[in-house]
Motif scaffolding. Sequence first.
Motif, mmCIF file in Angstrom:
data_model
loop_
_atom_site.group_PDB
_atom_site.id
_atom_site.type_symbol
_atom_site.label_atom_id
_atom_site.label_comp_id
_atom_site.label_asym_id
_atom_site.label_seq_id
_atom_site.Cartn_x
_atom_site.Cartn_y
_atom_site.Cartn_z
ATOM 1 N N GLU B 83 0.826 -1.215 0.000
ATOM 2 C CA GLU B 83 0.000 0.000 0.000
ATOM 3 C C GLU B 83 0.860 1.264 0.000
ATOM 4 O O GLU B 83 0.572 2.236 -0.711
ATOM 5 N N LEU B 87 1.148 4.347 -2.772
ATOM 6 C CA LEU B 87 1.186 5.793 -2.512
ATOM 7 C C LEU B 87 2.463 6.401 -3.115
ATOM 8 O O LEU B 87 2.435 7.436 -3.787
ATOM 9 N N SER B 91 2.491 9.087 -6.257
ATOM 10 C CA SER B 91 3.021 10.421 -5.972
ATOM 11 C C SER B 91 4.244 10.710 -6.846
ATOM 12 O O SER B 91 4.334 11.756 -7.479
ATOM 13 N N LEU B 213 3.568 12.869 0.378
ATOM 14 C CA LEU B 213 2.520 12.000 -0.138
ATOM 15 C C LEU B 213 2.968 10.557 -0.289
ATOM 16 O O LEU B 213 2.155 9.670 -0.546
ATOM 17 N N GLN B 214 4.293 10.319 -0.146
ATOM 18 C CA GLN B 214 4.786 8.948 -0.278
ATOM 19 C C GLN B 214 4.524 8.127 0.982
ATOM 20 O O GLN B 214 4.714 6.923 1.000
ATOM 21 N N PRO B 216 1.797 7.188 4.318
ATOM 22 C CA PRO B 216 0.345 7.160 4.577
ATOM 23 C C PRO B 216 -0.096 8.384 5.377
ATOM 24 O O PRO B 216 0.661 8.861 6.234
ATOM 25 N N ASN B 238 -2.929 11.634 -4.285
ATOM 26 C CA ASN B 238 -3.087 10.200 -4.029
ATOM 27 C C ASN B 238 -3.846 9.859 -2.729
ATOM 28 O O ASN B 238 -4.677 8.962 -2.743
ATOM 29 N N TRP B 239 -3.599 10.530 -1.625
ATOM 30 C CA TRP B 239 -4.203 10.111 -0.364
ATOM 31 C C TRP B 239 -5.709 9.862 -0.494
ATOM 32 O O TRP B 239 -6.202 8.795 -0.111
ATOM 33 N N ALA B 242 -6.497 7.274 -3.517
ATOM 34 C CA ALA B 242 -5.885 5.973 -3.226
ATOM 35 C C ALA B 242 -6.677 5.234 -2.156
ATOM 36 O O ALA B 242 -6.758 3.997 -2.178
ATOM 37 N N SER B 243 -7.255 5.966 -1.231
ATOM 38 C CA SER B 243 -8.051 5.324 -0.182
ATOM 39 C C SER B 243 -9.194 4.528 -0.796
ATOM 40 O O SER B 243 -9.537 3.439 -0.324
#
Lengths: 336, 289
Positions: B83, B87, B91, B213-214, B216, B238-239, B242-243
Amino acid sequence: MDATERPVADLPAQRDGQEVIHLDRVEKVFEVRRRAGLLRREKREVRAVDGLSFSVGRGEVVGFVGPNGAGKSTTIKMLTGILTPSAGTLRVAGVEPARDRARLARRIGVVFGQRTTLWWDLPLLDSYQLIHRMYRVPDARYRENLDRCVELLGLGDLLDVPVRQLSLGQRMRGDIAAALLHDPEVLYLDEPTIGLDVVSKANVRHFLADLNAERGTTVLLTTHDLTDIEQLCRRVMVIDHGRLMYDGEVAGLHRIAEVERTLVVDLATEMAPIALESARTVKVEGPRQWLAFPAGQPAAPIVAEIAAGWPLVDLSLREPDIEDVISLMYAGRSAG
Amino acid sequence: MADPAAPPRPAPDPVDARFGSPLTEGLRTYRLVVAMWVRSTLTYRASFAMALCVAVVANGLDFVAILLMFSHVDRLGGFTLGEVAFLYGTSATAFGLAHLTVGSMDRLGRRIRDGSLDTLLVRPVPVLAQLAADRFALRRLGRITQGALVLAYALTVLEIDWTATRLLMVPMMLVSGAALFGALFVAGAVFQFYAQDAAEVQNAFTYGGTTLLQYPPTVFTRELVASVTFVLPLAFVNWVPASYVLDRPLPLGLPVQAAFAPPLVAAVCCVAAGLLWRVGLRAYRSTGS
């Protein structure tokens, strides 16, 4: 037709029909802020250009001179659309520079003596090809203009050389060519001969004179070198403190302030002051003598005369500087 | 042409007729200048290949740091290695795309200082396009390659229930993310109109943003996550989306619909950056520096 041979009388006629540059009471005020305490800031207004009005007719070559900080660069920046004037109106080639910068750019060529408009790391020819496409110059026209510039400015061997490897004189010639590939109506030259050697200076001047005569390109030239003005322009504008101090024929400038070049000669021995018709000896120091003569006059006959009559060892020529002329103008004004 | 007897030119000028709209001219110029730099780069193939490898390896070390971390722990802020790699990959790839296309904008401050911005202002094409294309560095593909490799790794190890929506979400994230970072590069450059040595500040936001952003969102404080969601909306790179892909609750308890917002957020940011750019350039043209 040689531009320098046209009778002076055609100047006003040229101006009312075909005005290319027009300024009306143009001002540029900068607000300079400086920190005057921990948080307090002092605001100060600097009036770089102060109510400047003039116009330039199609095909004129005009010298635009003044000491450092006189407002020359600020004026050029407004005329090229880089800076927005604080007040007054400007028109160049039928375009309002500040509002229509891109449209203006299609019609003007700009050469900054101090920095290049070329792509520093790319070969000269790559820069030219980019300009060709960027200005959408028709192919045949581009070829013709490039060939002409390459020939007259001696760029043949330099086309594959990255710009950063060019000497100052070569780069300047490269820049002048770059500014002309799209057939601009107006060419601005900001100190085009600064730092060049005598031969390069002569080449550049010759090329510009030809350009004006053959293409009728209007040229506005800022320079410190009065010889540029003498050899290229019939009209000169002197600016100081953001105001026009003089606008007229180059010859008229001499009437206000006698501009002279100085020949420094080293003779074999100490001798009596050299007496010549065409130059006056202003200073003698041992075997070295200083001779002043009008800036518009060629140096060669004087040198020949001295070489024929005196044991000449060495010589050098000092060009008059624009600062000299301005201080002479002030001196003349306060005296008269 | 120089005939003094000729009447003044008629209104629709043949010179102007050759040109298109500023947008057309800008995109065209960008393409032309980029093509020139690419050609010039590829003249020295060996040196380019070397630079590219160095870029891939140097950026790769960055991910090695994360791998090392996972040799000690199984989860980071509740996220598995796969995961976090997802991320990281999204990113880095999105940032890499923006860095490649408009990364040269950070030279604006230097150009203002040495006066060479003026040489761009006397050309008949938008300054933004000229500046973005200037010194186009193809070696920046290295960063994209590395990001894409990490992303590929994540997609192979992750056991995701791939629906069509989730599948489409990945390219959407990369494109929107690149646009968001691009807007940040432009906005950062505008800052340099006012403070000319602000390139470092810009870097803090762009490079700093991608590093942030890399990891969590769960390892950061709620305040930090909120500020990169609502103030500087990098969380939409992404956050937030990506979720959804990873089937996790969205940060800050955002509704699931927010996961589909990135294209909209990116568009708003690009328009805002464009407007800021105009304001900045206007300020420059009225003060000179």
